[in-house]
Design an enzyme around this catalytic site. Sequence first.
Site: not given
Length: 277
Positions: A86, A123
Site C-alpha cells: 500500500k 482502509d
Amino acid sequence: MPLPPSVPIPGPISGPISGRTRLYAVLGDPIAQAKAPALLNRLFAANGVDAVLVPVHAPADRLDEVVRGLKAVANLDGLLVTVPHKLAMCGHADELSEAAALLGSTNALRREPDGRWYGDNFDGAGFVRGLAAAGHHPAGLRVALAGAGGAGLAIAAALLTEGAAALTVTDPDPDRINALLDRLGPHWPGRVTAAPHPPSDIDLAINATPLGLTPTDPLPFDPAPLSPGTLVADIIMTPPETPLLRTATTLGLATHPGIHMLTEQLPLYRSFFRLPG
C-alpha cells in the site's frame, strides 16, 4: 465463523467472461488470503457489470515489474492493493486523493479516461464504517493500534478524524512509527503517541499488522493485560477468527473481525470505480 448478516455471501460470477470483459486485479504478497475477489465479483454480477477481479501474487521485490505490465493491459480498469504494497503503490499513481496523499498509502487505483492512474485509500473509512455498523463509534475512544504500515496509517487517520480521544501506536520498525507520527501528529497534535506495548487502560485495541495470516505467527500483542470491556479488533480476514481474536475471546473480551473492514468498503469501491448500482 459465519459472516455477519450484512455481508453479501460470495457466489459465482454470473455470465461468461468474454473479449469484452473489463479486468481488475488485487495485488498482494501473499495473496491467498484475499477476500476481495469473491466480494467484488459478486458486486459486479449483482450490478450487471461485465468485469472480473483476479488475485495477482506480486512478490515485493518484483512489484514495479508486475505493475508496469498490468498498466500496459488495455482492458485493465483498476487495481486493489493489499499487504504489503500500500505504501509502495503510491509511486505508481499519477494523482492521489487528499486522503492518500496525507497517508502516503493507497489501496485502490483506477485508470482515468485519459490513461492516467488515480489512487485513493479506503482502509480507514472501511474500518470506521465497520465499527459503527457493529455499534462501536470511535468518538471519545482511547485506542491502541499495532502496525504503522499502510493499513495502520489509514485506520489511525480515520479514527482521529472521527473523534478518537487518543491513539497509541506500536510497531517494531521505528522508521514506520516516526513516519506515522510525522504525517498525523501535525493534524492531531497531542492525540497520537508511540509506545512499545499497548496501554492497558484503553477502549479499543487493533491489529493492523500481517501477524495472524499464518498459524505460526506470534500474536501482534498480548491481550491479557487489557482492561475488561476493551474491544479487540483485527483487520486480518483469513482466518476469520485469528489467534488474537480467539485469545481475546477466551479472556472474556469482545472482538471485531476483519471482514467488516472490507465489506464496508464495497459501496466506496462502487463509487470510486464508477460502477452502476
